[in-house]
Design an enzyme around this catalytic site. Structure first.
Site, mmCIF file in Angstrom:
data_model
loop_
_atom_site.group_PDB
_atom_site.id
_atom_site.type_symbol
_atom_site.label_atom_id
_atom_site.label_comp_id
_atom_site.label_asym_id
_atom_site.label_seq_id
_atom_site.Cartn_x
_atom_site.Cartn_y
_atom_site.Cartn_z
ATOM 1 N N SER A 298 0.025 39.563 44.803
ATOM 2 C CA SER A 298 -1.499 39.796 44.974
ATOM 3 C C SER A 298 -2.125 39.374 43.789
ATOM 4 O O SER A 298 -2.294 38.135 43.432
ATOM 5 C CB SER A 298 -1.522 41.301 45.087
ATOM 6 O OG SER A 298 -3.028 41.658 45.274
ATOM 7 N N ASP A 309 -3.187 25.329 39.447
ATOM 8 C CA ASP A 309 -4.396 24.577 39.948
ATOM 9 C C ASP A 309 -5.112 23.828 38.720
ATOM 10 O O ASP A 309 -5.286 22.680 38.823
ATOM 11 C CB ASP A 309 -5.196 25.161 40.992
ATOM 12 C CG ASP A 309 -4.754 25.493 42.432
ATOM 13 O OD1 ASP A 309 -3.441 25.035 42.296
ATOM 14 O OD2 ASP A 309 -5.439 25.981 43.094
ATOM 15 N N LYS A 323 1.224 38.043 48.998
ATOM 16 C CA LYS A 323 0.278 38.919 49.529
ATOM 17 C C LYS A 323 -1.050 38.503 48.986
ATOM 18 O O LYS A 323 -1.529 38.701 48.060
ATOM 19 C CB LYS A 323 0.660 40.309 48.850
ATOM 20 C CG LYS A 323 -0.031 41.499 49.682
ATOM 21 C CD LYS A 323 -1.498 41.709 49.096
ATOM 22 C CE LYS A 323 -2.072 43.061 49.566
ATOM 23 N NZ LYS A 323 -3.192 43.233 49.120
#
Length: 449
Positions: A298, A309, A323
């Site tokens: 999460s 990224d 998740k």
């Protein structure tokens, strides 16, 4: 006649609920009210009536309706649920950082309780519970057939009391029985220390309301302890089960100067959110390595995905939990709440975390390093032990010097041994962290060129 009255009452109640939901959820969609599935409602009412009339024991209307609500939500996904007053309070306490129990984040899988991650400095962590463990018995009671809420309730109890967990662990031939003593769980979500001069280590065990501010304090302290700056930082998110979304955004923003951190998409307009970084990197562009594993879930995956990224950090370890869904807590009447999945998380590049996880840039599995027993040096023969060997020019002078400084030589050997011993514990205690530190040193050298 009584059944008809019950049917009429239930149908009227359900119609009221649907109309209310239709008004609230679809108010901004031209006030459309969803078509009511009258035939299905008739089936529901008939089953409800038969339970009331035929079940072996009398069941209250409140209990039956609560079961129905729980069933509706649990059938959607593992994370949607109905929170009664007690559960709602526990959730609020949990995100503030103090609650009672064993100290594990769990979910339900195939009727058993799966450990997402043990929380640092808790009874579960100290007892040896690991991410991925499958809990099959609580004391002598099988978990199969329990709801997750029921299982969690059994695991919680009076501080100082004991509970025995029967665990199925991957790689173990037999189930493991682990005794844990319950305690009040006080989670300190951020810990830090200096690994070596100039290289810091920060561990985030859970994302709570104050995690981002605690992280800033930890970084400033590490800087102060290292003459005002850091050559590099290891951010440890292993076995971090997640937590508050705002904390994940705050942690990511700590290391990014600009750009998207995470965005969410769902069916309703309120579920479409975008979070962007503010123009300041508290670490000052120093290289970073982020540690993750299968217990990183999460909010941990949001941070790892954003830093990956933006190429702000090297992600090292094993694939994360996956998740990537957003749960909204919606308070309802009777001090209860609805926990319902309303959106999915996406990394800045558009990758969905849900059921995919974050793949590390460098795959490093957890391994155990054992010492190798070396032969006694006194029995090793070298050239200098051969009778009549050719001596180096000046060997006699060196021998005299060595005899004179033998004590100093012993001191040097002791210091070298102490230095070696200082290196060995890290590689034995945490091989992944050892590799991360080595990588960080290389990145630091490259960044200074």
């Amino acid at each position: 006649m009584q059944s008809r009255h019950i049917f009429a009452l239930l149908l009227g109640t359900l119609l009221g609920i649907f109309i209310s939901l239709g008004h609230n959820v679809f108010a901004e969609r031209e006030h459309k009210i969803p078509t009511l599935p009258l035939e299905d409602l008739h089936t529901f009412t008939e089953i409800y009536t038969r339970i009331k009339e035929n079940y072996v024991e009398e069941v209250s209307d409140k209990e039956l309706l609560e079961h129905a609500i729980k069933g509706m939500l649990s059938g959607l996904d593992p994370h949607s649920s109905y929170l009664n007053e007690e559960a709602f309070k526990e959730l609020q306490v949990g995100t503030s950082g103090e609650f009672g129990g064993l100290g594990i984040e769990v979910n339900m899988e195939d009727g058993f309780v799966r450990v997402v991650a043990p929380i640092d400095d808790t009874p579960a962590k100290r007892a040896g519970i690991e991410s991925g463990d499958l809990i099959v018995r609580l004391n002598e009671t099988p978990v199969k057939g329990m709801t997750l809420r029921e299982a969690v309730k059994v695991m919680r109890g009076k501080p100082g009391s004991k509970i025995n967990l029967t665990i199925v662990r991957k790689g173990s031939e037999k189930p493991l029985k682990i005794e844990i003593i319950r305690d009040v769980i006080q989670v300190k979500s951020v810990k830090s220390r200096v690994l070596e001069t100039g290289y810091g280590y920060i561990r985030i065990s859970q994302f709570q309301n104050h995690t981002a501010s605690d992280l800033h304090k930890a970084i400033n302290k590490l800087k102060k302890d290292n003459e005002g700056s850091l050559k590099g930082l290891v951010l440890d998110l292993r076995d971090n089960p997640g937590g508050v979304l705002g904390a994940a955004v705050g942690v990511s923003d700590t290391f990014l100067k600009k750009g998207l951190i995470v965005y969410t998409e769902g069916r309703i307009e309120d579920s479409e959110l975008r979070y962007n970084a503010k123009p300041k990197d508290l670490l000052g562009d120093a290289p970073m390595v982020v540690l993750v594993n299968g217990g990183s879930a999460s909010a941990s995956e949001i941070v790892a995905g954003a830093l990956q990224d933006h190429k702000r950090a090297i992600i090292l370890g094993t694939k994360t939990f996956g998740k990537g869904s957003v749960q909204s807590i919606q308070p309802i009447g009777n001090n209860a709440a609805l926990k319902i999945t309303t959106a999915r998380y996406y990394t800045p590049s558009g990758r969905s975390i849900q059921a995919e996880g974050i793949e590390p840039d460098i795959q490093v599995n957890r391994v155990k390093i054992d010492s190798v027993e070396m032969p006694d040096e006194s029995i090793i023969v070298s050239e200098s032990d051969l009778r009549g060997h050719l001596e180096q020019k000046g060997d006699e002078d060196k021998k005299a010097e060595n005899n004179k400084d033998s004590e100093n030589g012993d001191d040097k050997a002791d210091k070298q041994k102490a230095k070696d011993d200082e290196d060995i514990p890290l590689i034995k205690r945490d091989y992944v962290l050892y590799e991360a530190l080595n990588l960080l040193k290389g990145l630091s050298i490259i960044s200074q060129r």
